[in-house]
Design a protein around this motif. Structure first.
Motif, short mmCIF file in Angstrom:
data_model
loop_
_atom_site.label_atom_id
_atom_site.label_comp_id
_atom_site.label_asym_id
_atom_site.label_seq_id
_atom_site.Cartn_x
_atom_site.Cartn_y
_atom_site.Cartn_z
N GLU A 1 0.64 -1.06 0.38
CA GLU A 1 -0.45 0.35 0.13
C GLU A 1 0.58 1.34 -0.05
O GLU A 1 1.72 1.53 0.67
N TYR A 2 0.33 1.85 -0.59
CA TYR A 2 1.38 3.66 -0.77
C TYR A 2 0.44 4.89 -0.49
O TYR A 2 -0.72 4.98 -1.40
N SER A 3 0.59 5.38 0.16
CA SER A 3 -0.04 6.87 0.55
C SER A 3 1.00 7.70 0.56
O SER A 3 1.94 7.97 0.56
N ILE A 4 0.08 8.45 0.03
CA ILE A 4 0.53 10.39 -0.55
C ILE A 4 -0.78 11.29 0.12
O ILE A 4 -1.19 11.32 -0.49
N TYR A 5 0.38 12.13 0.86
CA TYR A 5 -0.48 13.01 1.45
C TYR A 5 0.45 14.48 1.60
O TYR A 5 0.92 14.91 1.35
N TYR A 6 -0.76 14.90 -0.40
CA TYR A 6 -0.68 16.03 -0.82
C TYR A 6 -1.06 17.41 0.41
O TYR A 6 -2.87 16.77 0.97
N PRO A 7 -1.27 18.49 0.24
CA PRO A 7 -1.71 19.64 1.12
C PRO A 7 -2.87 19.36 0.69
O PRO A 7 -3.91 19.61 1.74
N ARG A 8 -4.07 19.12 -0.47
CA ARG A 8 -5.23 19.40 -0.81
C ARG A 8 -5.75 18.28 -1.39
O ARG A 8 -7.65 17.81 -1.23
N TYR A 9 -4.93 16.81 -1.53
CA TYR A 9 -6.05 15.46 -1.52
C TYR A 9 -5.01 14.35 -0.56
O TYR A 9 -4.01 14.59 -0.42
N ILE A 10 -5.84 13.30 -1.09
CA ILE A 10 -4.22 12.24 -0.06
C ILE A 10 -4.99 11.24 -1.18
O ILE A 10 -5.98 10.94 -2.35
N TRP A 11 -3.60 10.14 -1.84
CA TRP A 11 -3.24 9.32 -3.05
C TRP A 11 -2.97 7.95 -2.16
O TRP A 11 -1.92 8.05 -1.64
N PHE A 12 -4.36 7.50 -1.95
CA PHE A 12 -3.60 6.06 -1.17
C PHE A 12 -4.45 4.81 -2.62
O PHE A 12 -4.59 4.97 -3.34
N GLU A 13 -3.10 3.87 -2.61
CA GLU A 13 -2.65 2.86 -3.35
C GLU A 13 -2.38 1.60 -2.81
O GLU A 13 -1.86 1.86 -2.14
N THR A 14 -3.22 0.39 -3.56
CA THR A 14 -3.19 -0.68 -3.67
C THR A 14 -1.99 -1.14 -5.02
O THR A 14 -2.80 -1.35 -5.36
N ASN A 15 -1.27 -2.64 -3.96
CA ASN A 15 -0.40 -3.08 -5.42
C ASN A 15 -0.33 -5.13 -4.88
O ASN A 15 0.25 -5.33 -3.78
#
Length: 722
Positions: free
Chosen positions: A202-216
């Motif tokens: 799982e890969y999570s990126i916490y951008y200022p205005r949104y969240i990118w959550f990725e499953t692989n």
């Protein structure tokens, strides 16, 4: 867990049957082996000898009856976590068999070591700070596995099969054969594995205005064949020549489905990005060595010559497509891309070295030299297949050539100051020339440098049970060839990795103070790394792209304490316990992009063997491993632990070994890697499908070759008649 419990019940029922009565000849053989073990028991389990720690495998209950990987698990200073070998306080570890490096790595190395039975191992040498005789490349230690000498005029071998059940099954079949007759000695191993595992990320990126959550979700298929043969011939009482050849063919296949969820800070789904992929590889390794050793006198004067050739070829074929969906599942128009990413690499390395040892009146002198030549050709092609008709994209394709030449001279001396004090020092000079040329970009990058690498070893033997040692050396880490190629490898339309032709080597100073007392080993270590490089996933608040680029950007200081204790006061229980406490500080040279980090870390592992019968042929194993939150270069790592269980049974005069192991029984070996880049926090959760059952069968055999002995005896009788 139900499957694990069921299989354990079956194996326990198998282990419950009693052995048949041995005949008189086997009983005599066992008595002879017991006498030999009693003699060897006088040797200490752990010894410090100058620049290395020596672990005498035959004196450890936990190390016997298994393979080389089992022996490494209980070796002080070594950590084995799910078939991955590491050395405490080091970035990596190199493996030698009888003073010669093994050119296998990763799965091939693990598979090869499992073909070596621990009963064939005399000792394992742990060289935390390698002397100047060895290459200065790599801030790593060296593990030297010393095999027992083949018995005169005999043949000995083993066959091994392993079945592993994780999410999917994985099978392994192999064996080894040792042959000695007269002046000829042959050692060989071969192994084949096939199957698959299912790692999850799982890969999570916490951008200022949104969240990118990725499953692989992945499925990684293995199809590996590895073999090694070593041949030595004693030409005369002074000179021995030998050949060694190893080869591996690895054809992994990885299929995956990457799903990215883009949500606002309130958790509302904005869009969905799906990327299925299929990555196939074919890697071929060939390694050839010719060596000769000549002993010039009885005092120890000798010289050796080694000539090596290494070739590595790889082919990579990556197919993927990316499609963007709205929250209601409807595909976004004009947001579909597809591509085929191809890579080819061919590496040739030629080297030759000479080592000379000369005992003098006041000290022992050693010196030598080495020259190596490396050529790496790589090609990357990117075909856009979005419109089903492939066309090459020149901006994402590359042809790259990298050449490297190194010339080495070294000298070292050893002086036994007294019965208690021993001193050794050395100096290694390495001259390196590199040239990288991108045919696509028409760019050439050259580098030329000369560096000195000193080593110092001081040993104090207080008494037969107590020894102190101080070791210092300097090492260089050169970039892997694949990281120098400025090509882009895409895993999706928004994520790619890129090489860096400007990447430079970094240097590490290492200091180690160690102490042994009976079955107790302690070490304080310190390392200072300058201009280190690491993979950085560059992200920004202004773009959704994730670009992985290796960069030189940090200095790292690490200080640590290692404690190892073997509890063997009870006949039916041996416990190998190892603990480390360390502090690491990574100082970033690009603080505004990648901030500095520091962290304390604690690790503990305990490997326990329990003897369950008087004949010592049935035993159980319980292993516990724990690591607190820590740092690894520019990343922080979450803490984790796991527990392994096992049982082992020896049958037919210990010729047949049956073992079952349940690994990571509570499914707790899970890690999260954390990095902050440009103020954006990234978290990468990683689970390697480590909960598994492993069942193995090992059969060893030996046979004396008495024909020649009988002929020699007959010749002696005939001569007496004359």
């Amino acid at each position: 867990m139900k499957r694990i419990t069921f299989i354990f019940c079956i194996i326990c029922s198998i282990f419950s049957f009693s052995q048949t009565k041995k005949n008189d000849s086997i009983q005599k053989l066992l008595e002879k082996e017991i006498r030999e073990v009693e003699i060897k028991a006088n040797k200490k389990l752990v010894e410090i000898k100058g620049d290395r720690l020596v672990f005498n495998v035959g004196n450890s209950i936990a190390a016997t009856g298994g393979d080389a990987m089992d022996a490494l698990k209980v070796t002080p200073g070594i950590s084995v976590q799910h078939d991955k070998i590491s050395m405490i306080g080091k970035n990596a570890v190199l493996v030698m068999i009888d003073d010669r490096f093994i050119q296998f790595s990763g799965d091939e190395l693990m598979i090869f070591l499992k073909t070596i039975t621990s009963d064939d191992i005399k000792s394992i040498e742990v060289i935390t700070n390698p002397p100047v005789k060895y290459d200065a490349s790599g801030s790593s230690g060296i593990v030297n596995i010393k095999l027992r000498k083949a018995k005169k005029n005999s043949i000995r071998g083993n066959l091994k099969t392993v079945y592993t059940q994780a999410t999917y099954p994985l099978g392994n079949l192999g064996g080894g054969l040792n042959y000695q007759k007269g002046k000829l000695t042959l050692v060989s191993n071969i192994n084949y594995s096939n199957g698959s595992i299912a790692p999850y990320q799982e890969y999570s990126i916490y951008y200022p205005r949104y969240i990118w959550f990725e499953t692989n979700h992945k499925r990684s298929f293995q199809n590996n064949l590895a073999a090694r043969v070593a041949l030595d011939y004693q030409m005369n009482p002074k000179t021995t020549i030998g050949l060694q050849y190893s080869a591996a063919v690895n054809q992994p296949l990885r299929t995956g489905r990457n799903t990215s969820y883009i949500t606002n800070n309130s958790g509302v789904l904005d869009s969905l990005i799906v990327t299925p992929s299929r990555l196939s590889e074919e890697n071929k390794t060939h390694s050839f060595n010719f060596h000769t050793l000549t002993k010039m006198d009885t005092l120890g004067t000798q010289y050796s010559i080694d000539v090596d050739y290494f070739n590595f070829k790889s082919q990579l074929d990556n197919h993927f497509n990316t499609r963007t969906h709205l929250p209601n599942g409807i595909s976004v128009p004009n947001r579909f891309t597809a591509a085929n990413n191809l890579s080819r690499q061919n590496i040739d390395i030629y080297s030759a070295k000479i080592d000379y040892e000369m005992p003098l009146k006041w000290f022992d002198l050693a010196f030598g030299g080495k020259a190596s030549f490396m050529n790496n050709n790589s090609t990357v092609s990117y075909f856009d297949t979005t419109n089903e008709t492939p066309f090459i994209d020149p901006s994402k394709s590359n042809i790259f050539n990298y050449k490297e030449q190194t010339q080495v001279l070294y000298i070292s001396g050893n002086k036994k100051i007294s019965e208690k004090w021993d001193f050794q020092a050395g100096l290694r000079l390495e001259s390196t020339q590199t040239k990288g040329y991108s045919e696509t970009l028409h760019q050439t990058h050259k580098n030329n440098y000369i560096k000195l690498f000193p080593t110092i070893y001081l040993t104090y033997k207080a008494n037969d049970n107590s020894t102190w040692a101080l070791n210092y050396n300097r090492r260089v880490d050169r970039p892997p060839y694949r990281l120098l190629n400025p090509f882009r490898y895409y895993s999706s339309s928004y994520n790619y990795s890129e090489g860096n032709p400007f990447l430079q080597a970094f240097f590490t100073d290492n200091l180690d103070i160690s102490y042994t007392y009976k079955d107790f080993y302690s070490s304080v270590y310190f390392s200072y790394l300058t201009h280190g490089f690491d993979q950085v996933t560059y992200v920004s608040a202004h773009t959704i792209s994730q670009v992985v680029i290796p960069s030189n950007f940090y200095t790292q200081k690490t200080i640590g304490l290692l404690e190892n204790y073997v509890f063997n006061k009870v006949k039916w229980w041996e416990s190998n316990n190892q603990m480390t406490l360390s502090y690491s500080e990574t100082l970033s040279e690009i603080e505004k992009i990648v901030p500095s980090i520091s962290h304390w870390a604690f690790t503990f592992n305990s490997n326990n063997a329990f003897i369950l019968n008087k004949g010592k042929t049935f035993r159980a194993e319980l292993n516990f491993n724990y690591m607190s939150p820590a740092t690894a270069r520019s990343y922080k790592i979450s803490g984790f632990y796991y527990i392994d269980l096992g049982m082992r049974l020896s049958l037919f005069a210990k010729k047949l070994q049956i073992a079952i192991n349940a690994l990571d029984i509570f499914k707790t070996d899970k890690k999260t890697f954390i990095q902050v880049v440009n103020g954006v926090r990234q978290e990468n959760y990683d689970y390697r499908d480590t909960q598994k059952i492993r069942i193995s069968l090992t059969y060893t055999f030996s046979k004396p070759l008495i024909e020649k002995i009988q002929q020699q005896s007959n010749e002696e009788e005939k001569n007496r008649v004359k």
